[in-house]
Design a protein around this motif. Structure first.
Motif, PDB file in Angstrom:
ATOM      1  N   GLN A   4       0.820  -1.094  -0.065  1.00  0.00           N
ATOM      2  CA  GLN A   4      -0.094   0.087   0.007  1.00  0.00           C
ATOM      3  C   GLN A   4       0.930   1.393  -0.107  1.00  0.00           C
ATOM      4  O   GLN A   4       0.660   2.336  -0.889  1.00  0.00           O
ATOM      5  N   LEU A   7       2.237   1.763  -3.386  1.00  0.00           N
ATOM      6  CA  LEU A   7       1.221   2.318  -4.213  1.00  0.00           C
ATOM      7  C   LEU A   7       1.095   3.489  -4.198  1.00  0.00           C
ATOM      8  O   LEU A   7       0.917   4.246  -5.271  1.00  0.00           O
ATOM      9  N   GLU A  53      -2.670  -2.451  -7.910  1.00  0.00           N
ATOM     10  CA  GLU A  53      -3.758  -2.531  -7.322  1.00  0.00           C
ATOM     11  C   GLU A  53      -4.512  -3.870  -7.798  1.00  0.00           C
ATOM     12  O   GLU A  53      -5.379  -4.286  -6.589  1.00  0.00           O
TER      13      GLU A  53
END
Length: 62
Positions: A4, A7, A53
């Motif tokens: 995460q 990302l 994702e």
């Protein structure tokens, strides 16, 4: 670094590329090669974002 966090870093870099591209397009002194390089980098970042994702969706609990 968590997926995460990675990302979010990629999304930040992608936005920076968007700003850099807009700046390059606005200035007549920017070469087509420079603009193409920025677009290429932006596309690479977008591809990596989409992959991460998808990975997060696969590992997310239903």
């Amino acid at each position: 670094m968590s997926t995460q966090t990675h990302l979010e870093a990629l999304k930040t870099k992608h936005k920076a590329c968007e700003a850099q591209l807009a700046e390059a397009i606005a200035h007549a002194s920017s070469s087509d090669q420079e603009i193409a390089a920025i677009k290429h980098k932006k596309l690479q970042l977008k591809d990596e974002i989409v992959q991460l994702e998808a990975k997060l969706k696969q590992t997310a609990p239903a």
